[in-house]
Design a protein around this motif. Structure first.
Motif, mmCIF file in Angstrom:
data_model
loop_
_atom_site.group_PDB
_atom_site.id
_atom_site.type_symbol
_atom_site.label_atom_id
_atom_site.label_comp_id
_atom_site.label_asym_id
_atom_site.label_seq_id
_atom_site.Cartn_x
_atom_site.Cartn_y
_atom_site.Cartn_z
ATOM 1 N N GLY A 1 44.817 37.116 33.454
ATOM 2 C CA GLY A 1 43.713 38.054 33.350
ATOM 3 C C GLY A 1 43.707 39.147 34.396
ATOM 4 N N GLU A 2 44.802 39.321 35.134
ATOM 5 C CA GLU A 2 44.859 40.394 36.131
ATOM 6 C C GLU A 2 45.040 41.732 35.425
ATOM 7 O OE1 GLU A 2 46.980 38.410 39.942
ATOM 8 O OE2 GLU A 2 48.165 38.490 38.109
ATOM 9 N N THR A 3 44.298 42.738 35.861
ATOM 10 C CA THR A 3 44.353 44.051 35.220
ATOM 11 C C THR A 3 44.048 45.151 36.219
ATOM 12 O OG1 THR A 3 43.410 45.428 33.456
ATOM 13 C CG2 THR A 3 41.923 43.859 34.509
ATOM 14 N N THR A 4 44.552 46.333 35.964
ATOM 15 C CA THR A 4 44.248 47.501 36.791
ATOM 16 C C THR A 4 43.016 48.244 36.283
ATOM 17 O OG1 THR A 4 45.724 48.872 35.458
ATOM 18 C CG2 THR A 4 46.665 47.844 37.419
ATOM 19 N N LEU A 5 42.413 47.807 35.192
ATOM 20 C CA LEU A 5 41.286 48.534 34.602
ATOM 21 C C LEU A 5 40.048 48.435 35.490
ATOM 22 C CD1 LEU A 5 41.642 47.300 30.913
ATOM 23 C CD2 LEU A 5 42.258 49.568 31.795
ATOM 24 N N PRO A 6 39.464 49.556 35.863
ATOM 25 C CA PRO A 6 38.177 49.495 36.572
ATOM 26 C C PRO A 6 37.070 49.087 35.606
ATOM 27 C CG PRO A 6 39.249 51.654 36.852
ATOM 28 C CD PRO A 6 39.952 50.950 35.739
ATOM 29 N N ALA A 7 36.040 48.464 36.122
ATOM 30 C CA ALA A 7 34.877 48.153 35.294
ATOM 31 C C ALA A 7 34.206 49.451 34.866
ATOM 32 C CB ALA A 7 33.890 47.285 36.073
ATOM 33 N N PRO A 8 33.568 49.480 33.693
ATOM 34 C CA PRO A 8 32.862 50.705 33.276
ATOM 35 C C PRO A 8 31.706 51.001 34.216
ATOM 36 C CG PRO A 8 32.268 48.864 31.862
ATOM 37 C CD PRO A 8 33.401 48.388 32.717
ATOM 38 N N ARG A 9 31.452 52.295 34.445
ATOM 39 C CA ARG A 9 30.314 52.701 35.265
ATOM 40 C C ARG A 9 29.017 52.643 34.477
ATOM 41 N NH1 ARG A 9 31.687 55.722 39.873
ATOM 42 N NH2 ARG A 9 33.616 54.817 40.706
ATOM 43 N N ARG A 10 29.108 52.912 33.167
ATOM 44 C CA ARG A 10 27.877 52.937 32.360
ATOM 45 C C ARG A 10 28.176 52.557 30.923
ATOM 46 N NH1 ARG A 10 29.799 57.628 33.748
ATOM 47 N NH2 ARG A 10 28.741 57.470 35.759
ATOM 48 N N VAL A 11 27.186 51.937 30.293
ATOM 49 C CA VAL A 11 27.188 51.643 28.871
ATOM 50 C C VAL A 11 26.026 52.417 28.275
ATOM 51 C CG1 VAL A 11 26.752 49.867 27.144
ATOM 52 C CG2 VAL A 11 28.272 49.372 29.066
ATOM 53 N N TRP A 12 26.311 53.207 27.239
ATOM 54 C CA TRP A 12 25.297 54.113 26.692
ATOM 55 C C TRP A 12 25.057 53.775 25.222
ATOM 56 C CZ3 TRP A 12 25.291 59.544 29.147
ATOM 57 C CH2 TRP A 12 24.028 60.136 28.985
ATOM 58 N N PHE A 13 23.871 53.219 24.937
ATOM 59 C CA PHE A 13 23.455 52.978 23.562
ATOM 60 C C PHE A 13 22.813 54.262 23.032
ATOM 61 C CE2 PHE A 13 23.464 48.798 25.569
ATOM 62 C CZ PHE A 13 24.148 48.038 24.625
ATOM 63 N N LEU A 14 23.465 54.892 22.061
ATOM 64 C CA LEU A 14 23.001 56.199 21.587
ATOM 65 C C LEU A 14 21.898 56.083 20.544
ATOM 66 C CD1 LEU A 14 26.452 58.006 21.353
ATOM 67 C CD2 LEU A 14 24.762 58.139 23.195
ATOM 68 N N HIS A 15 21.642 54.858 20.044
ATOM 69 C CA HIS A 15 20.599 54.696 19.019
ATOM 70 C C HIS A 15 19.632 53.555 19.306
ATOM 71 C CE1 HIS A 15 22.541 57.602 16.393
ATOM 72 N NE2 HIS A 15 23.691 57.006 16.682
ATOM 73 N N GLN A 16 19.995 52.620 20.180
ATOM 74 C CA GLN A 16 19.148 51.467 20.444
ATOM 75 C C GLN A 16 18.295 51.682 21.696
ATOM 76 O OE1 GLN A 16 22.472 51.065 19.567
ATOM 77 N NE2 GLN A 16 21.878 50.535 17.490
ATOM 78 N N THR A 17 17.044 51.211 21.641
ATOM 79 C CA THR A 17 16.177 51.255 22.807
ATOM 80 C C THR A 17 16.481 50.075 23.709
ATOM 81 O OG1 THR A 17 14.436 49.940 21.768
ATOM 82 C CG2 THR A 17 14.372 52.323 21.404
ATOM 83 N N ILE A 18 15.723 49.947 24.778
ATOM 84 C CA ILE A 18 15.986 48.910 25.772
ATOM 85 C C ILE A 18 15.896 47.506 25.196
ATOM 86 C CG2 ILE A 18 13.579 48.750 26.538
ATOM 87 C CD1 ILE A 18 14.707 48.515 29.417
ATOM 88 N N ALA A 19 15.133 47.329 24.113
ATOM 89 C CA ALA A 19 14.971 45.995 23.516
ATOM 90 C C ALA A 19 15.833 45.791 22.281
ATOM 91 C CB ALA A 19 13.506 45.761 23.159
ATOM 92 N N GLU A 20 16.337 46.861 21.694
ATOM 93 C CA GLU A 20 16.956 46.758 20.368
ATOM 94 C C GLU A 20 18.409 46.289 20.382
ATOM 95 O OE1 GLU A 20 14.327 50.041 17.868
ATOM 96 O OE2 GLU A 20 16.179 50.667 18.883
ATOM 97 N N TRP A 21 19.037 46.191 21.526
ATOM 98 C CA TRP A 21 20.413 45.696 21.555
ATOM 99 C C TRP A 21 20.478 44.241 22.006
ATOM 100 C CZ3 TRP A 21 22.969 44.095 26.102
ATOM 101 C CH2 TRP A 21 22.286 44.360 27.297
ATOM 102 N N ARG A 22 19.338 43.696 22.409
ATOM 103 C CA ARG A 22 19.300 42.312 22.879
ATOM 104 C C ARG A 22 19.071 41.358 21.707
ATOM 105 N NH1 ARG A 22 17.755 45.343 27.270
ATOM 106 N NH2 ARG A 22 18.193 44.413 29.317
ATOM 107 N N ASP A 23 19.938 40.352 21.585
ATOM 108 C CA ASP A 23 19.751 39.341 20.553
ATOM 109 C C ASP A 23 18.652 38.367 20.985
ATOM 110 O OD1 ASP A 23 21.472 38.486 22.638
ATOM 111 O OD2 ASP A 23 22.115 36.790 21.428
ATOM 112 N N LYS A 24 18.134 37.596 20.034
ATOM 113 C CA LYS A 24 17.030 36.690 20.326
ATOM 114 C C LYS A 24 17.368 35.648 21.388
ATOM 115 C CE LYS A 24 13.562 33.791 18.036
ATOM 116 N NZ LYS A 24 13.085 33.248 16.731
ATOM 117 N N PRO A 25 18.541 34.983 21.324
ATOM 118 C CA PRO A 25 18.875 34.001 22.376
ATOM 119 C C PRO A 25 19.308 34.633 23.696
ATOM 120 C CG PRO A 25 20.172 33.603 20.364
ATOM 121 C CD PRO A 25 19.515 34.942 20.232
ATOM 122 N N ARG A 26 19.513 35.947 23.704
ATOM 123 C CA ARG A 26 19.900 36.710 24.895
ATOM 124 C C ARG A 26 21.338 36.457 25.346
ATOM 125 N NH1 ARG A 26 15.843 39.093 23.568
ATOM 126 N NH2 ARG A 26 14.282 39.956 24.985
#
Length: 613
Positions: free
Chosen positions: A307-332
């Motif tokens: 699992g070693e990789t040179t990829l940096p972690a993303p700085r941001r994840v941008w939901f272009l259509h979902q609000t703060i609650a709409e991308w979370r599944d019920k069990p979380r």
């Protein structure tokens, strides 16, 4: 005032409590050269007085010196920058760290505590070290990165003169090289999955700055309006892009529009333009996350089995259509994955895009530029050749560039470490071939490739995810028959049988159990998503039970994409790729009348573990 220097630097060195024995070194430092040379010893009274005050370092002194030197090196040295690595020849000039050679010695990696993301700097070398943390300084973060350094007054820009001569008397060609530094670059693409360097945001749209629009994919293969797909008349047309989602302009047009007023949002940004299903564990984890990581992994072709990789972690994840609650599944499960994988990530929403849009609308137009971005679009993926036949948007992502067969390991391993799984269990994946369809690794004409580790001697773990408390489940009789046969066979053959109702376990417990599961079985349902965390070995398998005549591709496709064999069972008949039934959802598919013959399941497990299936 007491000295702040170590004792061994203040006056005479401290004496060690142990008894000093004469050695070659002690004789030398005592001035007893005769002993060192093999001549008879000379009495100390015969030596000059100065010899009694000569330096006599002990083992403690030497150890303190080494520790001081080591601490000084760590304190005052800094990790190599991209430029320094290029100067050593480890990375080709003009390339990227991810494109460096396969030799691990040529790649900068942090020590073992940082093996998930060994390189965590920005995509450029504009950051400085502060307290050991590489960050972009405030001054650099607000510095415009637009077109003001090119030396052309954008307000006076005229494309060409009437007689066909260049408007700048030939200066444009010299400036082209500088403009290329602000142009948008297509780093990778398959329908629904597009990688950009320097994607601009202005007036509510994304902007691609390029002189070569013809070299880019069709707009509809990159994006859509983001509306949910359904069977209503006109829905397909409504999801087609309107033309303002992504706008193409030339570098000189961008210079005229924004001048130097472009502000950089550094690092990688994941842009999610999916209009539906995000609030579902399977669709979020096994489609969106799986496809996003596979696309991103095309920047690193040398991800290791560990699992070693040179990829940096993303700085941001941008939901272009979902609000703060709409991308979370019920069990979380969804937020658990995001914050276990990317603890420093920023999450943005449509309101944030609207705010940024308003920032760019003014009497002095300005833009923001995403240093690197990945755009995922569900509707665009379905317009391609790979998603349609499988109904899996992630299927298209497998065709973005090339990468290592271990591309999923950084994600799988981090989730399992977060859940407290021991490394020797996590590393059972070394018994397999990585994320390669098992259909392609066996059979006539297939070259045999030995796994990195032999098959383990541990007892195989058979995990039955029971859905007897859910709306889609086996009949009571079938469930009891299955449990009875599995228990009998486990005692006879030494399997470790685990029967669970996943909803009664914590998320970490579910992840951890999947991480040591050899064969997972259950009725078609969300719990089988946990196959993502299973090690892909020559014995691994997912057994999915369906209502008679029913079949879905969700877990079959996912399992085979990750190197795990999948079997579908309809009552007493089993299927596996490449011979699978057609997708069908007959009446009763979602109900409580699903039946299965326990002996058929137990026989299949036994054959799989013996290498016969």
């Amino acid at each position: 005032m007491p000295s702040v220097l170590p004792n061994f630097l203040n006056g005479s060195p401290p004496r060690s409590p142990h008894v000093e024995r004469n050695t070659f070194l002690s004789s030398y430092f005592n001035g007893d050269s005769s002993t060192a040379s093999g001549l008879p010893p000379v009495h100390s009274s015969a030596l000059p007085r100065a010899s009694h005050h000569s330096l006599r370092p002990t083992r403690r002194d030497i150890l303190l010196c080494l520790l001081t030197l080591s601490f000084s090196y760590l304190l005052f040295s800094s990790p190599p920058t991209v430029d320094s690595v290029i100067s050593r020849g480890s990375i080709p000039a003009g390339g990227s760290p991810a494109a460096a050679g396969a030799s691990s010695s040529s790649r900068y990696k942090l020590p073992s505590w940082g093996t998930f993301f060994p390189v965590s700097s920005s995509l450029d070398d504009s950051c400085s070290a502060v307290g050991g943390v590489r960050e972009v300084s405030f001054v650099d973060s607000v510095k415009p990165v637009g077109f003001g350094t090119i030396g052309v007054d954008a307000s006076e820009f005229v494309p060409a003169s009437d007689d066909g001569r260049p408007w700048d008397e030939g200066e444009e060609e010299a400036e082209d090289d500088e403009l290329e530094g602000v142009a948008t670059i297509l780093r990778g693409h398959a329908p629904g999955w597009t990688l950009f360097d320097r994607l601009y945001i202005f007036n509510g749209s994304f902007y691609i700055v390029t002189d070569d629009k013809q070299d880019w994919p069709d707009l509809r293969m990159m994006t859509s309006t983001g509306l949910p797909a359904n069977d209503e008349p006109g829905n397909s047309e409504a999801r087609e892009p309107k033309g303002d989602e992504i706008i193409f302009i030339t570098p000189f047009e961008a210079m005229k529009l924004w001048g130097p007023r472009v502000y950089k949002m550094d690092g990688m940004t994941f842009l999610f333009n999916d209009g539906q299903f995000i609030d579902h564990y399977y669709h979020f984890a096994a489609e969106l996350l799986l496809g996003t990581w596979r696309t991103y992994a095309s920047f690193d072709q040398d991800i290791t089995a560990a699992g070693e990789t040179t990829l940096p972690a993303p700085r941001r994840v941008w939901f272009l259509h979902q609000t703060i609650a709409e991308w979370r599944d019920k069990p979380r499960f969804n937020p658990t994955l995001i914050f276990s994988l990317f603890p420093s990530v920023s999450i943005l929403y449509p309101n944030d895009f609207a705010d940024l849009t308003n920032q760019t609308r003014s009497a002095i137009p300005k833009a923001y530029v995403l240093e690197r971005a990945l755009l995922a679009d569900r509707s665009a993926a379905f317009r391609g050749e790979w998603t349609g036949p499988t109904a899996r948007t992630v299927a298209s992502s497998l065709h973005v560039g090339t990468t290592s067969k271990w591309w999923w390991e950084p994600i799988r391993r981090q989730v399992l470490r977060y859940s407290g799984v021991a490394e020797e269990i996590i590393s059972r994946n070394l018994e397999g071939h990585g994320a390669i369809d098992p259909v392609t690794t066996v059979g006539p004409g297939v070259d045999s490739v030995e796994p990195l580790a032999p098959q383990g001697t541990y007892a195989p773990v058979i995990t039955y995810i029971s859905r007897q408390s859910s709306r889609r489940r086996l009949t009571k009789e079938s469930h009891e028959d299955l449990v009875k046969v599995l228990e009998e066979r486990s005692k006879k053959l030494g399997w470790e049988l685990i029967i669970v109702e996943a909803e009664k376990m914590t998320k970490e417990e579910q992840f951890a159990l999947a991480g040591r599961t050899t064969i997972m079985l259950g009725v078609h349902g969300n719990g089988l998503t946990h196959l993502l965390w299973m090690p892909a070995t020559s014995r691994s398998a997912v057994i999915e039970m369906f209502y008679k005549g029913g079949f879905a591709r969700d877990y079959q496709w996912t399992a085979h994409a990750l190197g795990i064999r999948h079997f579908a069972i309809q009552h007493d008949v089993s299927f596996t790729a490449p011979n699978v039934p057609k997708v069908a959802y007959p009446e009763g598919f979602q109900g409580t009348s699903i039946t299965v013959v326990g002996k058929v399941v137990a026989d299949l497990i036994e054959d799989r573990l013996a290498g016969k299936a």
